[in-house]
Design an enzyme around this catalytic site. Structure first.
Site, PDB file in Angstrom:
ATOM      1  N   ASP A  64       1.074  -1.298  -0.056  1.00  0.00           N
ATOM      2  CA  ASP A  64      -0.081   0.123  -0.148  1.00  0.00           C
ATOM      3  C   ASP A  64       0.884   1.262  -0.052  1.00  0.00           C
ATOM      4  O   ASP A  64       1.592   1.536   0.876  1.00  0.00           O
ATOM      5  CB  ASP A  64      -0.779  -0.034   1.144  1.00  0.00           C
ATOM      6  CG  ASP A  64      -1.717   1.108   1.354  1.00  0.00           C
ATOM      7  OD1 ASP A  64      -1.645   2.013   0.452  1.00  0.00           O
ATOM      8  OD2 ASP A  64      -2.770   1.239   2.269  1.00  0.00           O
ATOM      9  N   ASN A  97       4.559   4.492 -10.017  1.00  0.00           N
ATOM     10  CA  ASN A  97       3.238   4.164 -11.232  1.00  0.00           C
ATOM     11  C   ASN A  97       2.016   4.310 -10.169  1.00  0.00           C
ATOM     12  O   ASN A  97       0.897   4.998 -10.593  1.00  0.00           O
ATOM     13  CB  ASN A  97       3.126   3.273 -12.014  1.00  0.00           C
ATOM     14  CG  ASN A  97       1.940   3.139 -12.685  1.00  0.00           C
ATOM     15  OD1 ASN A  97       1.384   3.574 -13.430  1.00  0.00           O
ATOM     16  ND2 ASN A  97       1.377   1.889 -12.212  1.00  0.00           N
ATOM     17  N   SER A 146       3.363  11.203 -13.748  1.00  0.00           N
ATOM     18  CA  SER A 146       2.444  12.473 -13.563  1.00  0.00           C
ATOM     19  C   SER A 146       1.177  12.223 -14.230  1.00  0.00           C
ATOM     20  O   SER A 146       0.840  11.207 -14.355  1.00  0.00           O
ATOM     21  CB  SER A 146       3.309  13.759 -14.042  1.00  0.00           C
ATOM     22  OG  SER A 146       2.678  14.842 -13.507  1.00  0.00           O
ATOM     23  N   SER A 147       0.950  13.468 -14.762  1.00  0.00           N
ATOM     24  CA  SER A 147      -0.336  13.675 -15.453  1.00  0.00           C
ATOM     25  C   SER A 147      -0.369  14.734 -16.400  1.00  0.00           C
ATOM     26  O   SER A 147       0.299  15.749 -16.227  1.00  0.00           O
ATOM     27  CB  SER A 147      -1.424  13.471 -14.562  1.00  0.00           C
ATOM     28  OG  SER A 147      -2.658  13.886 -15.306  1.00  0.00           O
ATOM     29  N   TYR A 160      -5.384  16.213  -7.141  1.00  0.00           N
ATOM     30  CA  TYR A 160      -4.896  15.315  -7.866  1.00  0.00           C
ATOM     31  C   TYR A 160      -3.668  15.737  -8.657  1.00  0.00           C
ATOM     32  O   TYR A 160      -2.577  15.657  -8.567  1.00  0.00           O
ATOM     33  CB  TYR A 160      -5.746  14.446  -8.643  1.00  0.00           C
ATOM     34  CG  TYR A 160      -5.032  13.488  -9.485  1.00  0.00           C
ATOM     35  CD1 TYR A 160      -4.708  12.231  -9.089  1.00  0.00           C
ATOM     36  CD2 TYR A 160      -4.850  13.789 -10.880  1.00  0.00           C
ATOM     37  CE1 TYR A 160      -3.970  11.314 -10.202  1.00  0.00           C
ATOM     38  CE2 TYR A 160      -4.171  12.815 -11.828  1.00  0.00           C
ATOM     39  CZ  TYR A 160      -3.680  11.565 -11.249  1.00  0.00           C
ATOM     40  OH  TYR A 160      -3.107  10.535 -12.197  1.00  0.00           O
ATOM     41  N   LYS A 164       0.651  15.921  -8.526  1.00  0.00           N
ATOM     42  CA  LYS A 164       1.501  15.395  -9.718  1.00  0.00           C
ATOM     43  C   LYS A 164       2.299  16.716  -9.992  1.00  0.00           C
ATOM     44  O   LYS A 164       3.570  16.454 -10.435  1.00  0.00           O
ATOM     45  CB  LYS A 164       0.396  15.234 -10.953  1.00  0.00           C
ATOM     46  CG  LYS A 164      -0.352  13.981 -10.861  1.00  0.00           C
ATOM     47  CD  LYS A 164       0.526  12.719 -10.773  1.00  0.00           C
ATOM     48  CE  LYS A 164      -0.172  11.424 -10.768  1.00  0.00           C
ATOM     49  NZ  LYS A 164       0.593  10.210 -10.384  1.00  0.00           N
ATOM     50  N   THR A 195      -8.744   3.107 -19.205  1.00  0.00           N
ATOM     51  CA  THR A 195      -8.238   1.888 -18.168  1.00  0.00           C
ATOM     52  C   THR A 195      -9.511   1.979 -17.357  1.00  0.00           C
ATOM     53  O   THR A 195     -10.328   2.900 -17.419  1.00  0.00           O
ATOM     54  CB  THR A 195      -6.964   2.243 -17.551  1.00  0.00           C
ATOM     55  OG1 THR A 195      -7.081   3.271 -16.579  1.00  0.00           O
ATOM     56  CG2 THR A 195      -5.887   2.544 -18.492  1.00  0.00           C
TER      57      THR A 195
END
Length: 255
Positions: A64, A97, A146-147, A160, A164, A195
């Site tokens: 975790d 990830n 990241s994003s 979020y 990132k 996904t």
């Protein structure tokens, strides 16, 4: 004991989605892969079996990544496995990830939601990297995920995306501070991907999928297969001179 000279990668959250594709893409490059999973051991073992079918060693460990207090136990299990298999406690590539989605307007985001996201997406990455660092070989690589949301804004992702953004700054510092060991650190920033991330937010919501396609220069939402190969490339000798960089893999979202 290991009889080949394969490099070894550790991929967190490797049982599904992007992590699964990263793990398999690494194996296709001739890299052994250790992956972590949070809950779904069965899916993780499926990935392990697929990697082994490609001729590479693989194993899965429960972790975790939001629970920093569990890291010492994980490191002990990981290094015992590595020493048993390879005669050494070290590995070469760390791919941070693991993550979960958080869709919540800024004004409605609770402290509990914020803390949970922070523990997974920043604090966990920071301290897992710190604790694995003594076991990453000189000349290794760290790849943080990241994003695209750290570059452009879509309402509902303030917490979020902020975390990132923190990961992207951290990665530059890793690239600088670890350079004396020859360890390069880079960011891969996916765009919107089909996904089960966020309960299939992009994959299963036709309206959202079309919205993403319309804001993407290449005209569609991304697939896991669009990302894994980029991560694997960053672990090859050809990528040795890439350090401290953010590589967005989004098909050109919001150009």
């Amino acid at each position: 004991m290991k009889t080949t000279d394969s490099k070894i990668a550790l991929v967190t959250g490797g049982s599904r989605g992007l992590g699964r594709n990263m793990a398999i893409s690494l194996a296709q490059k001739g890299i052994d892969v250790i992956l972590t999973y949070r809950n779904n051991k069965e899916k993780a073992e499926e990935v392990v079996n697929e990697i082994q079918s490609l001729g590479q060693q693989s194993a899965a460990f429960q972790l975790d990544t939001s629970d920093v207090n569990s890291f010492d136990t994980f490191i002990e299990e990981l290094t015992e496995y590595l020493e048993e298999q390879n005669g050494s406690k070290t590995f070469d590539f760390l791919i941070n990830n693991a993550g979960t989605a958080l869709y919540s307007p800024f004004a409605e985001t609770t402290e509990e939601q914020f803390d949970q996201a922070m523990n997974i997406h920043f604090k966990g990455v920071f301290f897992l990297t710190q604790k694995t660092l003594p076991f990453i070989n000189d000349g290794g690589r760290i790849i943080n995920i990241s994003s695209g949301l750290a570059r452009f804004s879509i309402p509902g992702s303030s917490a979020y995306a902020s975390m990132k953004g923190a990961i992207e700054v951290l990665t530059k510092y890793l690239g600088q501070e670890l350079g004396s060991r020859g360890i390069a650190a880079n960011v891969v920033a996916p765009g919107a991907i089909e996904t089960d991330f966020g309960n299939g937010h992009i994959r299963d919501n036709k309206e959202m999928n079309e919205r993403v396609a319309n804001m993407t220069a290449l005209g569609r939402a991304g697939l896991p297969e669009d990302i894994g190969g980029v991560v694997a490339f960053l672990c090859t000798e050809e990528a040795r001179w890439i350090n401290g960089q953010r590589i967005e893999v989004s098909g050109g979202m919001n150009l």
